[in-house]
Design an enzyme around this catalytic site. Structure first.
Site, short mmCIF file in Angstrom:
data_model
loop_
_atom_site.label_atom_id
_atom_site.label_comp_id
_atom_site.label_asym_id
_atom_site.label_seq_id
_atom_site.Cartn_x
_atom_site.Cartn_y
_atom_site.Cartn_z
N SER A 191 75.00 -29.03 67.50
CA SER A 191 75.42 -29.65 69.63
C SER A 191 73.84 -30.48 69.65
O SER A 191 74.21 -30.50 69.94
CB SER A 191 75.68 -28.97 70.00
OG SER A 191 75.31 -27.77 70.11
N ASN A 202 70.09 -17.61 60.91
CA ASN A 202 71.36 -17.41 60.57
C ASN A 202 72.41 -18.46 60.20
O ASN A 202 72.55 -18.69 60.65
CB ASN A 202 72.57 -16.46 61.22
CG ASN A 202 71.40 -14.69 62.37
OD1 ASN A 202 70.53 -14.14 61.62
ND2 ASN A 202 71.43 -15.19 63.43
N GLY A 248 70.32 -18.76 64.39
CA GLY A 248 69.99 -17.41 64.21
C GLY A 248 68.78 -18.46 65.44
O GLY A 248 68.23 -19.27 66.10
N LYS A 249 68.68 -17.33 66.56
CA LYS A 249 68.11 -18.37 67.67
C LYS A 249 67.01 -18.23 67.41
O LYS A 249 66.13 -20.15 68.07
CB LYS A 249 67.77 -16.62 68.57
CG LYS A 249 69.47 -15.64 69.41
CD LYS A 249 68.74 -14.83 69.74
CE LYS A 249 68.57 -15.80 71.43
NZ LYS A 249 69.52 -16.18 71.73
N GLY A 300 79.64 -25.52 68.37
CA GLY A 300 77.76 -24.78 67.50
C GLY A 300 76.86 -25.04 67.72
O GLY A 300 76.36 -25.13 69.12
N GLY A 318 71.61 -21.11 75.85
CA GLY A 318 70.03 -20.77 75.94
C GLY A 318 68.95 -20.89 74.79
O GLY A 318 67.95 -21.24 75.12
N ASP A 319 69.05 -21.34 73.77
CA ASP A 319 68.29 -21.22 72.43
C ASP A 319 67.87 -22.60 72.62
O ASP A 319 66.49 -22.82 72.82
CB ASP A 319 68.98 -20.93 71.29
CG ASP A 319 69.17 -19.84 71.10
OD1 ASP A 319 68.73 -18.62 71.49
OD2 ASP A 319 70.28 -19.76 70.14
N ASN A 332 68.55 -14.29 80.91
CA ASN A 332 69.26 -14.65 81.54
C ASN A 332 69.25 -13.86 83.63
O ASN A 332 68.70 -13.23 82.68
CB ASN A 332 70.14 -15.11 80.99
CG ASN A 332 71.12 -13.56 80.55
OD1 ASN A 332 70.87 -12.70 81.24
ND2 ASN A 332 71.67 -13.73 79.66
#
Length: 326
Positions: free
Chosen positions: A308, A23, A51-52, A304, A268-269, A196
């Site tokens: 990052s 994404n 996008g994950k 981001g 998390g990704d 989570n």
């Protein structure tokens, strides 16, 4: 947290396949998140790669894993942008499908504390069907680990999990965007679940702690409940409290790396991508999660998602002055 965990970055190897989403993230920072119906003023608009699944692929590749990305971009300018950023991270994008129409997008608001809200529009991600996956089967089955999330059609996610699981490839499922109605077949063929703390509570129908003390929960009970639900292994992330690894009926707590968070988008990704990289490298699930806490913490120090993510060298240098060498 100690130097031994961080040194695992020197031993990243193995091959990962990731099937899922890419994404363009439209991100605006604000002093606080808006309430329903409220308009507030934000800072400049930034368009960042996301996008994950794309994030997970970039995070894993940045720290040295060999990553093949499978999914679809559109026919718009965002397609070239997304592919270029994944290429720059070291991801193999040669198997990605090009579909007519818009690429996937997200609209993200980030507040002064680094918290965020995210709205997702699937775009080309919705076109990732089993005909495409079947056409990529030979490449997919050469990997040792498969990463999946739920930004692709659930039928494709489930069938891909079965294909790879049956071939002896370890399947790691990130139940995100979260659903508590996972297909039984997907539960059967996913070897490890990543969620989570809030998602875990919803999935297992367990009440959240009223005082926010997640570490004080009965994690042995949670491990048994997760096993009964259908997942023999799982990792539950706890934000600033780290993570808990559930294996059978045993638990292992992973400390969080302490940093000053700037933006938690994509953290998390990056945790998921590092889990994949660790498992592909032959690390235990606990060691992979311990390493992931470093990588995700580093990501929170920049803006981001993919923008990052750090390389192994950058992450080791950042934490060099704060680790325990014991």
């Amino acid at each position: 947290m100690n130097a031994k965990t961080l040194s695992l970055l020197d031993d990243i190897s193995g091959s990962i396949s990731i099937v899922g989403s890419m994404n363009a993230d439209y991100t605006v920072t604000t002093k606080r998140l808006p309430q329903p119906g409220e308009t507030i003023t934000g800072g400049p608009l930034r368009i960042l790669p996301g996008g994950k699944s794309g994030n997970q692929a970039a995070a894993a590749a940045r720290i040295g894993a060999k990553v093949n990305m499978f999914g679809a971009v559109g026919s718009d300018s965002n397609a070239d942008f997304l592919l270029a950023k994944l290429d720059d991270a070291g991801v193999d994008t040669s198997h990605i499908r090009h579909a007519e129409g818009a690429s996937g997008t997200t609209v993200i608001t980030v507040d002064a504390n680094g918290e965020n809200t995210i709205v997702y529009s699937a775009g080309s991600n919705a076109s990732v069907d089993m005909a495409y996956i079947d056409s990529q089967k030979d490449v997919l089955l050469k990997s040792s680990v498969l990463g999946l999330c739920l930004e692709s059609p659930i039928e494709t996610v489930t069938a891909t999990a079965k294909m790879c699981h049956d071939a002896g490839i370890k399947v790691l499922l990130n139940d995100s965007p979260f659903t508590d109605t996972l297909p039984q077949a997907l539960i059967k063929y996913a070897d490890i679940l990543l969620v989570n703390e809030h998602e875990m509570a919803q999935l297992l129908n367990i009440a959240e702690p009223k005082n926010g003390d997640w570490l004080g929960m009965d994690w042995n009970y949670i491990a048994r409940s997760m096993h009964d639900f259908g997942f023999k292994e799982a990792v539950v992330t706890l934000g600033g409290d780290g993570a808990v690894v559930l294996t059978g009926e045993s638990t292992y707590h992973v400390d969080a790396a302490k940093i000053d968070a700037v933006d938690t988008t994509g953290c998390g990704d990056s945790f998921m991508g590092t889990l994949l990289a660790g498992l592909a490298s032959g690390f235990t699930l606990s060691d992979s999660a311990s390493l992931a806490s470093y990588v995700a913490a580093y990501a929170a120090t920049g803006y981001g998602a993919q923008a990052s993510y750090g390389t192994s060298a950058q992450i080791k240098t950042f934490f060099a002055g704060s680790i325990d060498n014991s």
